[in-house]
Write a protein that holds these residues in place. Sequence first.
Motif, PDB file in Angstrom:
ATOM      1  N   THR A  29       0.833  -1.197   0.000  1.00 55.52           N
ATOM      2  CA  THR A  29       0.000   0.000   0.000  1.00 55.52           C
ATOM      3  C   THR A  29       0.875   1.257   0.000  1.00 55.52           C
ATOM      4  O   THR A  29       1.733   1.422   0.874  1.00 55.52           O
ATOM      5  N   ALA A  30       0.660   2.110  -0.986  1.00 52.10           N
ATOM      6  CA  ALA A  30       1.473   3.323  -1.135  1.00 52.10           C
ATOM      7  C   ALA A  30       0.966   4.107  -2.335  1.00 52.10           C
ATOM      8  O   ALA A  30       0.126   3.624  -3.096  1.00 52.10           O
ATOM      9  N   VAL A  31       1.501   5.304  -2.473  1.00 54.34           N
ATOM     10  CA  VAL A  31       1.321   6.047  -3.714  1.00 54.34           C
ATOM     11  C   VAL A  31       2.487   5.677  -4.626  1.00 54.34           C
ATOM     12  O   VAL A  31       3.646   5.736  -4.202  1.00 54.34           O
ATOM     13  N   TYR A  32       2.184   5.285  -5.836  1.00 57.04           N
ATOM     14  CA  TYR A  32       3.195   4.847  -6.788  1.00 57.04           C
ATOM     15  C   TYR A  32       3.449   5.966  -7.802  1.00 57.04           C
ATOM     16  O   TYR A  32       2.506   6.520  -8.378  1.00 57.04           O
ATOM     17  N   TYR A  33       4.731   6.261  -8.004  1.00 61.38           N
ATOM     18  CA  TYR A  33       5.139   7.345  -8.893  1.00 61.38           C
ATOM     19  C   TYR A  33       5.979   6.815 -10.044  1.00 61.38           C
ATOM     20  O   TYR A  33       6.847   5.951  -9.853  1.00 61.38           O
ATOM     21  N   CYS A  34       5.741   7.385 -11.186  1.00 60.77           N
ATOM     22  CA  CYS A  34       6.535   7.088 -12.369  1.00 60.77           C
ATOM     23  C   CYS A  34       7.691   8.093 -12.445  1.00 60.77           C
ATOM     24  O   CYS A  34       7.507   9.279 -12.136  1.00 60.77           O
ATOM     25  N   ASN A  35       8.850   7.614 -12.865  1.00 64.84           N
ATOM     26  CA  ASN A  35      10.042   8.459 -12.943  1.00 64.84           C
ATOM     27  C   ASN A  35      10.736   8.246 -14.277  1.00 64.84           C
ATOM     28  O   ASN A  35      10.812   7.117 -14.776  1.00 64.84           O
ATOM     29  N   ALA A  36      11.240   9.333 -14.843  1.00 67.74           N
ATOM     30  CA  ALA A  36      11.961   9.261 -16.110  1.00 67.74           C
ATOM     31  C   ALA A  36      13.273  10.018 -16.017  1.00 67.74           C
ATOM     32  O   ALA A  36      13.332  11.121 -15.445  1.00 67.74           O
ATOM     33  N   ARG A  37      14.333   9.404 -16.558  1.00 66.17           N
ATOM     34  CA  ARG A  37      15.643  10.052 -16.615  1.00 66.17           C
ATOM     35  C   ARG A  37      16.211   9.874 -18.007  1.00 66.17           C
ATOM     36  O   ARG A  37      16.275   8.744 -18.502  1.00 66.17           O
ATOM     37  N   PRO A  38      16.661  10.952 -18.629  1.00 68.51           N
ATOM     38  CA  PRO A  38      17.241  10.797 -19.966  1.00 68.51           C
ATOM     39  C   PRO A  38      18.558  10.033 -19.898  1.00 68.51           C
ATOM     40  O   PRO A  38      19.340  10.221 -18.952  1.00 68.51           O
ATOM     41  N   ASN A  39      18.826   9.177 -20.860  1.00 70.74           N
ATOM     42  CA  ASN A  39      20.044   8.359 -20.795  1.00 70.74           C
ATOM     43  C   ASN A  39      21.314   9.183 -20.965  1.00 70.74           C
ATOM     44  O   ASN A  39      22.404   8.734 -20.625  1.00 70.74           O
ATOM     45  N   TRP A  40      21.197  10.415 -21.491  1.00 70.25           N
ATOM     46  CA  TRP A  40      22.377  11.235 -21.661  1.00 70.25           C
ATOM     47  C   TRP A  40      22.635  12.161 -20.477  1.00 70.25           C
ATOM     48  O   TRP A  40      23.688  12.801 -20.399  1.00 70.25           O
ATOM     49  N   ASP A  41      21.704  12.213 -19.519  1.00 73.19           N
ATOM     50  CA  ASP A  41      21.877  13.066 -18.345  1.00 73.19           C
ATOM     51  C   ASP A  41      21.041  12.520 -17.187  1.00 73.19           C
ATOM     52  O   ASP A  41      19.968  13.053 -16.885  1.00 73.19           O
ATOM     53  N   PRO A  42      21.515  11.448 -16.519  1.00 71.46           N
ATOM     54  CA  PRO A  42      20.741  10.833 -15.442  1.00 71.46           C
ATOM     55  C   PRO A  42      20.538  11.729 -14.227  1.00 71.46           C
ATOM     56  O   PRO A  42      19.800  11.368 -13.311  1.00 71.46           O
ATOM     57  N   ARG A  43      21.176  12.893 -14.214  1.00 69.98           N
ATOM     58  CA  ARG A  43      20.943  13.812 -13.100  1.00 69.98           C
ATOM     59  C   ARG A  43      19.562  14.441 -13.189  1.00 69.98           C
ATOM     60  O   ARG A  43      19.028  14.943 -12.205  1.00 69.98           O
ATOM     61  N   ARG A  44      18.989  14.453 -14.370  1.00 74.78           N
ATOM     62  CA  ARG A  44      17.646  15.009 -14.524  1.00 74.78           C
ATOM     63  C   ARG A  44      16.624  13.988 -14.046  1.00 74.78           C
ATOM     64  O   ARG A  44      16.785  12.790 -14.235  1.00 74.78           O
ATOM     65  N   ASN A  45      15.557  14.495 -13.463  1.00 78.49           N
ATOM     66  CA  ASN A  45      14.489  13.633 -12.970  1.00 78.49           C
ATOM     67  C   ASN A  45      13.154  14.243 -13.324  1.00 78.49           C
ATOM     68  O   ASN A  45      12.917  15.421 -13.076  1.00 78.49           O
ATOM     69  N   TYR A  46      12.280  13.424 -13.876  1.00 78.63           N
ATOM     70  CA  TYR A  46      10.915  13.858 -14.136  1.00 78.63           C
ATOM     71  C   TYR A  46       9.986  12.899 -13.404  1.00 78.63           C
ATOM     72  O   TYR A  46      10.192  11.678 -13.419  1.00 78.63           O
ATOM     73  N   TRP A  47       8.959  13.472 -12.774  1.00 77.35           N
ATOM     74  CA  TRP A  47       8.038  12.674 -11.969  1.00 77.35           C
ATOM     75  C   TRP A  47       6.602  12.820 -12.445  1.00 77.35           C
ATOM     76  O   TRP A  47       6.188  13.908 -12.849  1.00 77.35           O
ATOM     77  N   GLY A  48       5.856  11.727 -12.333  1.00 75.97           N
ATOM     78  CA  GLY A  48       4.427  11.778 -12.547  1.00 75.97           C
ATOM     79  C   GLY A  48       3.723  12.171 -11.262  1.00 75.97           C
ATOM     80  O   GLY A  48       4.345  12.366 -10.213  1.00 75.97           O
ATOM     81  N   GLN A  49       2.391  12.241 -11.325  1.00 79.44           N
ATOM     82  CA  GLN A  49       1.627  12.746 -10.196  1.00 79.44           C
ATOM     83  C   GLN A  49       1.331  11.677  -9.141  1.00 79.44           C
ATOM     84  O   GLN A  49       0.912  12.018  -8.055  1.00 79.44           O
ATOM     85  N   GLY A  50       1.561  10.431  -9.438  1.00 77.26           N
ATOM     86  CA  GLY A  50       1.321   9.359  -8.485  1.00 77.26           C
ATOM     87  C   GLY A  50      -0.062   8.757  -8.620  1.00 77.26           C
ATOM     88  O   GLY A  50      -1.027   9.436  -8.996  1.00 77.26           O
ATOM     89  N   THR A  51      -0.146   7.477  -8.292  1.00 79.24           N
ATOM     90  CA  THR A  51      -1.427   6.781  -8.281  1.00 79.24           C
ATOM     91  C   THR A  51      -1.475   5.915  -7.013  1.00 79.24           C
ATOM     92  O   THR A  51      -0.510   5.240  -6.673  1.00 79.24           O
ATOM     93  N   GLN A  52      -2.598   5.988  -6.323  1.00 83.62           N
ATOM     94  CA  GLN A  52      -2.726   5.314  -5.025  1.00 83.62           C
ATOM     95  C   GLN A  52      -3.049   3.839  -5.215  1.00 83.62           C
ATOM     96  O   GLN A  52      -3.964   3.481  -5.968  1.00 83.62           O
ATOM     97  N   VAL A  53      -2.307   3.006  -4.500  1.00 80.36           N
ATOM     98  CA  VAL A  53      -2.582   1.570  -4.443  1.00 80.36           C
ATOM     99  C   VAL A  53      -2.863   1.214  -2.987  1.00 80.36           C
ATOM    100  O   VAL A  53      -2.044   1.497  -2.111  1.00 80.36           O
ATOM    101  N   THR A  54      -4.010   0.619  -2.744  1.00 78.98           N
ATOM    102  CA  THR A  54      -4.388   0.211  -1.393  1.00 78.98           C
ATOM    103  C   THR A  54      -4.718  -1.270  -1.405  1.00 78.98           C
ATOM    104  O   THR A  54      -5.568  -1.716  -2.180  1.00 78.98           O
ATOM    105  N   VAL A  55      -4.036  -2.020  -0.551  1.00 77.65           N
ATOM    106  CA  VAL A  55      -4.230  -3.459  -0.467  1.00 77.65           C
ATOM    107  C   VAL A  55      -4.778  -3.792   0.916  1.00 77.65           C
ATOM    108  O   VAL A  55      -4.151  -3.487   1.928  1.00 77.65           O
ATOM    109  N   SER A  56      -5.922  -4.408   0.946  1.00 76.66           N
ATOM    110  CA  SER A  56      -6.540  -4.762   2.227  1.00 76.66           C
ATOM    111  C   SER A  56      -6.188  -6.200   2.597  1.00 76.66           C
ATOM    112  O   SER A  56      -5.966  -7.041   1.732  1.00 76.66           O
TER     113      SER A  56
END
Length: 117
Positions: free
Chosen positions: A89-116
């Motif tokens: 259970t957590a908020v899951y985020y997508c992340n992208a880094r260009p292969n020519w500059d891994p110092r850059r980070n781009y994030w998505g807004q997140g999607t909630q996953v809840t497991v009972s």
Amino acid sequence: VQLQASGGGFVQAGGSLRLSCAASGITLSKYDMAWYRQAPEVQRELVASISWRGLKKYADSVKGGFVISRDNDKSTVYLQMNSLSPEDTAVYYCNARPNWDPRRNYWGQGTQVTVSS
């Protein structure tokens, strides 16, 4: 760059979900992609990654249960999550880094996953 995560929801323990991350504004084939998650009061952690060449890595806690994949033609990354447990259970985020500059980070807004239990 926009990363749109979807596919989260509520599921019982032992169930499955598939997350999607639709990327726009980038050429996905040139990016290393990853899924992170963050539970309340817990530091964000890496769940799975897939390099621009297709090399996959997983956190020990999800090995054998989660599978990351990518479809560069659809500009989408997936996370198939099987045998889910309440600890996932957590908020899951997508992340992208260009292969020519891994110092850059781009994030998505997140999607909630809840497991009972």
